[in-house]
Design a protein around this motif. Structure first.
Motif, PDB file in Angstrom:
ATOM      1  N   THR A  83     -43.319 -78.691  32.069  1.00 37.33           N
ATOM      2  CA  THR A  83     -43.999 -80.122  32.950  1.00 37.33           C
ATOM      3  C   THR A  83     -43.761 -80.323  34.491  1.00 37.33           C
ATOM      4  O   THR A  83     -45.010 -79.957  34.655  1.00 37.33           O
ATOM      5  CB  THR A  83     -42.619 -81.684  32.470  1.00 37.33           C
ATOM      6  OG1 THR A  83     -41.782 -81.748  33.081  1.00 37.33           O
ATOM      7  CG2 THR A  83     -43.438 -82.391  31.077  1.00 37.33           C
ATOM      8  N   ASP A  84     -42.351 -79.770  35.010  1.00 35.09           N
ATOM      9  CA  ASP A  84     -42.539 -78.804  35.730  1.00 35.09           C
ATOM     10  C   ASP A  84     -43.416 -77.941  36.860  1.00 35.09           C
ATOM     11  O   ASP A  84     -44.438 -78.236  37.643  1.00 35.09           O
ATOM     12  CB  ASP A  84     -40.757 -78.610  36.676  1.00 35.09           C
ATOM     13  CG  ASP A  84     -40.808 -78.649  38.666  1.00 35.09           C
ATOM     14  OD1 ASP A  84     -41.760 -79.028  38.932  1.00 35.09           O
ATOM     15  OD2 ASP A  84     -40.488 -77.203  38.666  1.00 35.09           O
ATOM     16  N   TYR A  85     -43.332 -76.775  35.448  1.00 34.63           N
ATOM     17  CA  TYR A  85     -44.997 -75.629  35.664  1.00 34.63           C
ATOM     18  C   TYR A  85     -46.156 -76.631  35.708  1.00 34.63           C
ATOM     19  O   TYR A  85     -46.906 -76.221  36.478  1.00 34.63           O
ATOM     20  CB  TYR A  85     -44.634 -74.644  34.872  1.00 34.63           C
ATOM     21  CG  TYR A  85     -45.859 -73.989  35.078  1.00 34.63           C
ATOM     22  CD1 TYR A  85     -45.105 -72.969  36.004  1.00 34.63           C
ATOM     23  CD2 TYR A  85     -47.031 -73.598  34.272  1.00 34.63           C
ATOM     24  CE1 TYR A  85     -46.329 -71.631  36.188  1.00 34.63           C
ATOM     25  CE2 TYR A  85     -47.830 -72.876  34.130  1.00 34.63           C
ATOM     26  CZ  TYR A  85     -47.322 -72.054  35.781  1.00 34.63           C
ATOM     27  OH  TYR A  85     -48.403 -70.218  35.009  1.00 34.63           O
ATOM     28  N   LYS A  86     -46.172 -77.376  35.005  1.00 38.40           N
ATOM     29  CA  LYS A  86     -47.929 -78.171  34.913  1.00 38.40           C
ATOM     30  C   LYS A  86     -47.979 -79.058  36.186  1.00 38.40           C
ATOM     31  O   LYS A  86     -49.213 -79.113  36.562  1.00 38.40           O
ATOM     32  CB  LYS A  86     -47.533 -78.640  34.110  1.00 38.40           C
ATOM     33  CG  LYS A  86     -49.406 -79.588  33.684  1.00 38.40           C
ATOM     34  CD  LYS A  86     -48.808 -79.550  32.184  1.00 38.40           C
ATOM     35  CE  LYS A  86     -51.197 -80.415  31.993  1.00 38.40           C
ATOM     36  NZ  LYS A  86     -51.101 -80.933  30.195  1.00 38.40           N
ATOM     37  N   ALA A  87     -47.025 -79.634  36.650  1.00 31.47           N
ATOM     38  CA  ALA A  87     -47.237 -80.329  38.152  1.00 31.47           C
ATOM     39  C   ALA A  87     -47.932 -79.776  39.466  1.00 31.47           C
ATOM     40  O   ALA A  87     -48.298 -79.856  39.426  1.00 31.47           O
ATOM     41  CB  ALA A  87     -45.700 -81.576  37.929  1.00 31.47           C
ATOM     42  N   LYS A  88     -46.979 -78.810  38.586  1.00 28.60           N
ATOM     43  CA  LYS A  88     -47.316 -77.828  40.380  1.00 28.60           C
ATOM     44  C   LYS A  88     -48.757 -77.250  39.905  1.00 28.60           C
ATOM     45  O   LYS A  88     -49.500 -76.844  40.788  1.00 28.60           O
ATOM     46  CB  LYS A  88     -46.010 -77.154  40.508  1.00 28.60           C
ATOM     47  CG  LYS A  88     -44.619 -77.964  41.019  1.00 28.60           C
ATOM     48  CD  LYS A  88     -43.742 -77.005  41.569  1.00 28.60           C
ATOM     49  CE  LYS A  88     -42.414 -78.126  41.876  1.00 28.60           C
ATOM     50  NZ  LYS A  88     -40.973 -77.023  41.166  1.00 28.60           N
ATOM     51  N   ASN A 144     -46.328 -83.305  23.087  1.00 24.77           N
ATOM     52  CA  ASN A 144     -46.382 -84.224  23.696  1.00 24.77           C
ATOM     53  C   ASN A 144     -46.143 -84.282  24.901  1.00 24.77           C
ATOM     54  O   ASN A 144     -47.163 -84.916  25.827  1.00 24.77           O
ATOM     55  CB  ASN A 144     -45.584 -85.186  22.882  1.00 24.77           C
ATOM     56  CG  ASN A 144     -46.075 -85.484  21.960  1.00 24.77           C
ATOM     57  OD1 ASN A 144     -46.970 -85.596  20.871  1.00 24.77           O
ATOM     58  ND2 ASN A 144     -45.139 -85.837  21.481  1.00 24.77           N
ATOM     59  N   ALA A 145     -45.420 -83.399  25.320  1.00 26.21           N
ATOM     60  CA  ALA A 145     -45.240 -82.914  26.947  1.00 26.21           C
ATOM     61  C   ALA A 145     -45.978 -82.094  27.417  1.00 26.21           C
ATOM     62  O   ALA A 145     -46.668 -82.669  28.874  1.00 26.21           O
ATOM     63  CB  ALA A 145     -43.332 -82.262  27.544  1.00 26.21           C
ATOM     64  N   GLY A 146     -47.033 -82.486  26.699  1.00 24.23           N
ATOM     65  CA  GLY A 146     -48.479 -81.611  27.395  1.00 24.23           C
ATOM     66  C   GLY A 146     -47.873 -79.900  27.758  1.00 24.23           C
ATOM     67  O   GLY A 146     -48.694 -79.293  28.777  1.00 24.23           O
ATOM     68  N   ILE A 147     -47.358 -79.439  27.740  1.00 21.44           N
ATOM     69  CA  ILE A 147     -46.516 -77.972  28.272  1.00 21.44           C
ATOM     70  C   ILE A 147     -47.831 -76.272  27.857  1.00 21.44           C
ATOM     71  O   ILE A 147     -47.443 -75.606  27.776  1.00 21.44           O
ATOM     72  CB  ILE A 147     -45.285 -77.520  28.233  1.00 21.44           C
ATOM     73  CG1 ILE A 147     -44.742 -77.036  26.646  1.00 21.44           C
ATOM     74  CG2 ILE A 147     -44.622 -78.595  28.562  1.00 21.44           C
ATOM     75  CD1 ILE A 147     -43.046 -76.781  26.225  1.00 21.44           C
ATOM     76  N   SER A 148     -48.113 -76.964  26.513  1.00 16.93           N
ATOM     77  CA  SER A 148     -48.696 -76.068  25.168  1.00 16.93           C
ATOM     78  C   SER A 148     -50.678 -75.902  26.000  1.00 16.93           C
ATOM     79  O   SER A 148     -50.650 -76.621  26.120  1.00 16.93           O
ATOM     80  CB  SER A 148     -48.580 -75.979  24.291  1.00 16.93           C
ATOM     81  OG  SER A 148     -49.742 -75.295  23.227  1.00 16.93           O
ATOM     82  N   SER A 149     -51.036 -74.447  25.821  1.00 18.69           N
ATOM     83  CA  SER A 149     -52.373 -74.056  26.284  1.00 18.69           C
ATOM     84  C   SER A 149     -52.750 -74.353  24.907  1.00 18.69           C
ATOM     85  O   SER A 149     -54.373 -74.133  25.288  1.00 18.69           O
ATOM     86  CB  SER A 149     -52.418 -72.616  26.970  1.00 18.69           C
ATOM     87  OG  SER A 149     -52.255 -71.701  26.080  1.00 18.69           O
TER      88      SER A 149
END
Length: 432
Positions: free
Chosen positions: A192-197, A249-254
């Motif tokens: 989630t941190d990676y996606k936010a950035k 659900n956390a949205g970390i998958s492409s």
């Protein structure tokens, strides 16, 4: 029609079936059946899936055995490889002289032992050369015949892109990265941190993490040891499923299906930054990422610690015209020196005890993966790996029931509860 003409027509037909079913990468260029003689030489065909790391070893073997010619037929996906092998065995012709059997399919093929030669009659007892559980898994249920010689085991790690981590402001040194995710919940936080950035997903698809987590949690998985399908009541299957849904659900998958064309292309397009990485995945990542990404990948510890995903055996179908020579080739390819060479070439983690103790293996650093000490990383826990029982149709249930169900959630097509019901229903169908 002469005998020679009939043989030539039959051979051409077999080659055509193999070419259509296995694809251009796997087909034979020779219009000969498996095990045929060629110009006075004995011809052997090696059928495999993924990447076993045998290219140079086969050249070496032919150089030292001038009477032997060897052809490799490689298939990228196990899901394509297995049904073709089933057809070859049913037809009694067309199979390679040496064939790879992955852990998820070997029990299904062992259920028909008459299709295979007993390797011990040509190789002798090699039980002392390998991890004991791995060697025993290549035997028939009663232990009387050896149907497969062990190749690799699937020690787990996580492969990640250092350049993409750096852009996201994350640590890039492998020990520091390992400390980011001691648990899978920590891993999700990193995602989630990676996606936010970056606005991008951390992983390719949750199906790879699902497989890793399931093996970490231990048996029973899809089957109990009496071969009853217990996927619906297995805490390991449900635990891995729930964690995979949490990742979605956390949205970390492409949402990139593993082994698809988009997945292969995604390595060069920076579609994802982390791939669940059993040792055998190293060569696949390198092949998909290309030389331009050399030094941008590294290897860190897997969340949750340990785990075993994958691994294979080499077997000789009874239909082979040259079983003795095929068994001797299989013995060579699974020897200590050959397993070290295969590991250095493409990453399959040795199951041969002398290979695991070999200083060249232990000290090996992979130049493609930022000189990661992969021998030490993967070898450290190899001797303590615990086998997990996989039932007859394990691979089919995983790849045709649970992975599509998880992908349907990723794509937003089906709700998680419904997808779980669908997976269980399809698992029962695949088990038949």
């Amino acid at each position: 029609m002469s005998v020679t003409q009939r043989r030539m027509r039959k051979a051409a037909a077999v080659a055509l079936v193999a070419a259509v079913a296995l694809g251009a990468a796997a087909c034979s260029k020779k219009e000969e059946p498996s095990g045929g003689d060629n110009g006075g030489k004995i011809k052997l065909i090696v059928d495999s899936f993924g990447e076993f790391g045998y290219d140079e070893l086969i050249k070496q073997y032919m150089a030292s055995h001038p009477n032997i010619e060897i052809e490799q037929r490689k298939t990228a996906k196990l899901d394509d490889y297995k049904p073709q092998l089933v057809k070859y065995l049913a037809a009694g012709t067309g199979a390679g002289d040496v064939v790879g059997l992955e852990e998820g399919i070997i029990n299904e093929f062992k259920a028909q032992p008459d299709n295979w030669i007993d390797l011990k009659q040509y190789t002798g007892d090699l039980s002392g050369d390998f991890l004991s559980w791995k060697y025993d898994a290549g035997k028939t249920a009663d232990g009387s015949k050896l149907l497969g010689l062990p190749t690799d085991v699937g020690g787990l790690a996580m492969c990640y892109r250092t350049d993409l981590f750096k852009k996201a402001g994350l640590p890039v040194e492998r020990d520091a990265v390992s400390k980011l995710w001691p648990t899978w919940d920590d891993f999700i936080k990193v995602g989630t941190d990676y996606k936010a950035k970056t606005g991008k997903a951390l992983i390719d698809s949750v199906t790879t993490e699902f497989s890793a987590i399931m093996t970490q949690l231990g048996e029973p998985l899809f089957y109990d040891r009496q071969n009853n399908v217990v996927a619906g009541t297995s805490q390991s299957v449900k635990g891995a499923w729930d964690k995979a849904v949490q990742m979605i659900n956390a949205g970390i998958s492409s949402k990139t299906a593993t082994w698809s064309e988009d997945w292969s292309a995604g390595f060069k397009k920076d579609t994802f930054a982390v791939v669940a990485c059993p040792s055998w995945m190293l060569g696949i990542i390198e092949g998909n990422s290309g030389p331009e990404n050399k030094g941008k990948w590294d290897v860190a510890a897997v969340p949750g610690g340990g785990g075993n995903w994958g691994g294979s055996w080499l077997s000789v179908p009874k239909q082979s015209a040259h079983p003795k020579e095929a068994a001797e080739l299989a013995k060579f390819l699974t020897s200590a020196d050959s397993q070290v060479a295969a590991f250095k070439a493409k990453g399959p983690l040795p199951s041969n005890l002398k290979a695991l103790d070999n200083p060249d293996f232990q000290a090996y650093k992979n130049p493609y993966f930022s000189d990661a000490p992969v021998g030490a990383i993967f070898g450290a826990g190899a001797k303590t790996l615990q086998p997990v029982y996989l039932g007859p149709k394990h691979a089919a249930i995983k790849e045709r029931a649970f992975e599509p169900a998880l992908q349907s959630i990723e794509q937003g097509k089906v709700a998680a509860d419904k997808a779980w019901t669908n997976a269980l229903a399809e698992a029962e169908k695949q088990a038949k």
